[in-house]
Design a protein around this motif. Structure first.
Motif, PDB file in Angstrom:
ATOM      1  N   GLU A  57      25.257  51.483  52.279  1.00 29.18           N
ATOM      2  CA  GLU A  57      25.813  51.571  50.929  1.00 29.18           C
ATOM      3  C   GLU A  57      24.757  51.994  49.919  1.00 29.18           C
ATOM      4  O   GLU A  57      25.011  52.843  49.058  1.00 29.18           O
ATOM      5  CB  GLU A  57      26.422  50.232  50.516  1.00 29.18           C
ATOM      6  CG  GLU A  57      27.043  50.264  49.128  1.00 29.18           C
ATOM      7  CD  GLU A  57      27.846  49.012  48.812  1.00 29.18           C
ATOM      8  OE1 GLU A  57      28.302  48.905  47.657  1.00 29.18           O
ATOM      9  OE2 GLU A  57      28.025  48.163  49.705  1.00 29.18           O
TER      10      GLU A  57
ATOM     11  N   GLU B 241      25.288  55.571  48.009  1.00 31.69           N
ATOM     12  CA  GLU B 241      25.582  55.465  46.587  1.00 31.69           C
ATOM     13  C   GLU B 241      24.438  56.001  45.729  1.00 31.69           C
ATOM     14  O   GLU B 241      24.669  56.739  44.756  1.00 31.69           O
ATOM     15  CB  GLU B 241      25.893  54.014  46.217  1.00 31.69           C
ATOM     16  CG  GLU B 241      27.191  53.494  46.809  1.00 31.69           C
ATOM     17  CD  GLU B 241      28.402  54.297  46.375  1.00 31.69           C
ATOM     18  OE1 GLU B 241      28.549  54.545  45.157  1.00 31.69           O
ATOM     19  OE2 GLU B 241      29.195  54.689  47.250  1.00 31.69           O
TER      20      GLU B 241
ATOM     21  N   TYR C   8      32.568  48.797  50.590  1.00 36.14           N
ATOM     22  CA  TYR C   8      32.406  49.428  51.905  1.00 36.14           C
ATOM     23  C   TYR C   8      33.011  48.510  52.958  1.00 36.14           C
ATOM     24  O   TYR C   8      32.821  47.293  52.913  1.00 36.14           O
ATOM     25  CB  TYR C   8      30.928  49.677  52.195  1.00 36.14           C
ATOM     26  CG  TYR C   8      30.390  50.934  51.541  1.00 36.14           C
ATOM     27  CD1 TYR C   8      29.752  51.910  52.302  1.00 36.14           C
ATOM     28  CD2 TYR C   8      30.534  51.151  50.174  1.00 36.14           C
ATOM     29  CE1 TYR C   8      29.263  53.068  51.711  1.00 36.14           C
ATOM     30  CE2 TYR C   8      30.064  52.307  49.577  1.00 36.14           C
ATOM     31  CZ  TYR C   8      29.423  53.255  50.354  1.00 36.14           C
ATOM     32  OH  TYR C   8      28.952  54.409  49.763  1.00 36.14           O
ATOM     33  N   LYS C   9      33.723  49.089  53.919  1.00 34.82           N
ATOM     34  CA  LYS C   9      34.459  48.300  54.907  1.00 34.82           C
ATOM     35  C   LYS C   9      33.663  48.119  56.193  1.00 34.82           C
ATOM     36  O   LYS C   9      32.947  49.009  56.635  1.00 34.82           O
ATOM     37  CB  LYS C   9      35.806  48.965  55.186  1.00 34.82           C
ATOM     38  CG  LYS C   9      36.688  49.065  53.946  1.00 34.82           C
ATOM     39  CD  LYS C   9      38.051  49.617  54.248  1.00 34.82           C
ATOM     40  CE  LYS C   9      38.932  49.632  53.003  1.00 34.82           C
ATOM     41  NZ  LYS C   9      40.303  50.111  53.294  1.00 34.82           N
TER      42      LYS C   9
ATOM     43  N   VAL D 138      37.231  58.350  46.562  1.00 36.60           N
ATOM     44  CA  VAL D 138      36.807  57.538  45.425  1.00 36.60           C
ATOM     45  C   VAL D 138      36.270  58.468  44.344  1.00 36.60           C
ATOM     46  O   VAL D 138      35.383  59.285  44.605  1.00 36.60           O
ATOM     47  CB  VAL D 138      35.727  56.523  45.840  1.00 36.60           C
ATOM     48  CG1 VAL D 138      35.286  55.689  44.634  1.00 36.60           C
ATOM     49  CG2 VAL D 138      36.244  55.613  46.956  1.00 36.60           C
TER      50      VAL D 138
ATOM     51  N   VAL E 104      33.235  55.540  40.207  1.00 32.40           N
ATOM     52  CA  VAL E 104      34.086  54.376  40.471  1.00 32.40           C
ATOM     53  C   VAL E 104      33.495  53.554  41.617  1.00 32.40           C
ATOM     54  O   VAL E 104      33.043  54.110  42.625  1.00 32.40           O
ATOM     55  CB  VAL E 104      35.524  54.818  40.818  1.00 32.40           C
ATOM     56  CG1 VAL E 104      36.371  53.630  41.259  1.00 32.40           C
ATOM     57  CG2 VAL E 104      36.151  55.514  39.623  1.00 32.40           C
ATOM     58  N   LYS E 105      33.498  52.241  41.478  1.00 40.35           N
ATOM     59  CA  LYS E 105      32.965  51.346  42.503  1.00 40.35           C
ATOM     60  C   LYS E 105      34.074  50.921  43.458  1.00 40.35           C
ATOM     61  O   LYS E 105      35.163  50.564  43.025  1.00 40.35           O
ATOM     62  CB  LYS E 105      32.349  50.095  41.862  1.00 40.35           C
ATOM     63  CG  LYS E 105      31.310  50.387  40.792  1.00 40.35           C
ATOM     64  CD  LYS E 105      30.080  51.071  41.337  1.00 40.35           C
ATOM     65  CE  LYS E 105      29.038  51.283  40.253  1.00 40.35           C
ATOM     66  NZ  LYS E 105      27.865  52.023  40.746  1.00 40.35           N
ATOM     67  N   LYS E 106      33.786  50.965  44.737  1.00 38.52           N
ATOM     68  CA  LYS E 106      34.742  50.494  45.746  1.00 38.52           C
ATOM     69  C   LYS E 106      33.957  49.964  46.936  1.00 38.52           C
ATOM     70  O   LYS E 106      32.976  50.563  47.373  1.00 38.52           O
ATOM     71  CB  LYS E 106      35.688  51.623  46.188  1.00 38.52           C
ATOM     72  CG  LYS E 106      36.816  51.147  47.111  1.00 38.52           C
ATOM     73  CD  LYS E 106      37.817  52.246  47.394  1.00 38.52           C
ATOM     74  CE  LYS E 106      38.894  51.784  48.369  1.00 38.52           C
ATOM     75  NZ  LYS E 106      39.680  50.649  47.849  1.00 38.52           N
TER      76      LYS E 106
ATOM     77  N   THR F 293      38.821  55.657  51.714  1.00 41.81           N
ATOM     78  CA  THR F 293      39.676  56.578  50.964  1.00 41.81           C
ATOM     79  C   THR F 293      38.816  57.399  50.017  1.00 41.81           C
ATOM     80  O   THR F 293      37.599  57.194  49.907  1.00 41.81           O
ATOM     81  CB  THR F 293      40.739  55.788  50.165  1.00 41.81           C
ATOM     82  OG1 THR F 293      41.683  56.699  49.606  1.00 41.81           O
ATOM     83  CG2 THR F 293      40.096  54.967  49.051  1.00 41.81           C
TER      84      THR F 293
ATOM     85  N   GLN G 216      34.346  53.700  52.709  1.00 37.82           N
ATOM     86  CA  GLN G 216      35.178  53.094  51.666  1.00 37.82           C
ATOM     87  C   GLN G 216      36.667  53.242  51.964  1.00 37.82           C
ATOM     88  O   GLN G 216      37.501  52.696  51.247  1.00 37.82           O
ATOM     89  CB  GLN G 216      34.838  53.717  50.304  1.00 37.82           C
ATOM     90  CG  GLN G 216      33.433  53.335  49.834  1.00 37.82           C
ATOM     91  CD  GLN G 216      33.006  54.107  48.613  1.00 37.82           C
ATOM     92  OE1 GLN G 216      32.822  55.324  48.652  1.00 37.82           O
ATOM     93  NE2 GLN G 216      32.840  53.410  47.505  1.00 37.82           N
TER      94      GLN G 216
END
Length: 246
Positions: free
Chosen positions: A224, A228, A164-165, A156, A160-162, A154, A152
């Motif tokens: 992910e 998660e 995945y890169k 988190v 909180v939802k962010k 950074t 992600q």
């Protein structure tokens, strides 16, 4: 009153661990400048002592679950605070982190990060940053180690939802090594920012490795889902409902 007392304990703890970082950094600097083993020993000592201090001073009990990787693997980890870095680093033989380029220029941290083989990334230049990251990682993997990347990008906060890169998948494809997802709940007790540290059971869990050769789309979806879902389970285990966060 209890919360105020815990905040004061947390403040003292924060001051102590950063002073301790500076003291250890200076003491080991001559050794670390000429020996990567010296840098590794200093950082291992710092991680273990800080984990111990967290339990003694603010009541955070750290635990590592799952099979700890010891070979050349990529660790794709949930990142909630500084404490998950410490637990992972203490657990594996030789962690090498993908980290913000700016951190490489900070006192103490920068010196040891370079000696450990950490990979700096310029997050402002996405395409060029990924290409350079792949090249740098290939060079650093000439020596054994466990590459730690945060999918992600950074820290988190819990719940909180962010997104995945894709850089994680690109590294997975290029390295052709297994990828071990890593889940955590540490942010429930040691937040991504602020002073207050809450007593509790902070866990990092190494999950089942993803073998090389999975296509990019399937890899990212599986990564992910596993990180998660397991992180949410760990948070619920200690009484935090990630679904209640909006």
């Amino acid at each position: 009153m209890a919360m105020a007392f815990q905040w004061v304990r947390s403040l003292i703890f924060t001051i102590v661990i950063y002073l301790w970082m500076g003291v250890l950094g200076l003491l080991f600097a001559p050794y670390a400048l000429f020996s990567k083993r010296g840098a590794l020993r200093a950082c291992k000592l710092y991680a273990r002592s800080t984990i111990w201090l967290a339990r003694w001073m603010v009541g955070i009990r750290g635990e590592v679950r799952g099979t700890v990787p010891t070979g050349e693997v990529m660790l794709a980890a949930k990142h909630q605070s500084f404490f998950d870095i410490l637990l992972i680093f203490d657990a594996v033989p030789h962690a090498k982190f993908i980290m913000k380029r700016e951190l490489m220029w900070t006192p103490v941290i920068g010196l040891y990060a370079k000696r450990l083989g950490c990979i700096p990334v310029n997050r402002g230049k996405k395409g060029a940053a990924i290409a350079k990251m792949v090249k740098d990682v290939a060079r650093e993997f000439e020596e054994p180690g466990q590459l730690v990347i945060y999918p992600q990008g950074t820290r988190v906060a819990p719940g909180v939802k962010k997104a995945y890169k894709v850089g994680t998948a690109i590294l997975y494809e290029g390295l052709k090594n297994p990828c071990v997802p890593v889940a955590t709940n540490v942010g429930v007790f040691w937040p991504r920012s602020g002073i207050l540290r809450k007593p509790g059971h902070a866990i990092v869990e190494f999950l089942k490795p993803i073998a090389p050769g999975v296509d990019r789309h399937s890899f990212m979806a599986r990564l992910e889902e596993e990180i998660e879902s397991h992180s949410n389970e760990l948070m619920r285990e200690v009484g935090f409902d990630p679904d209640a966060v909006h």
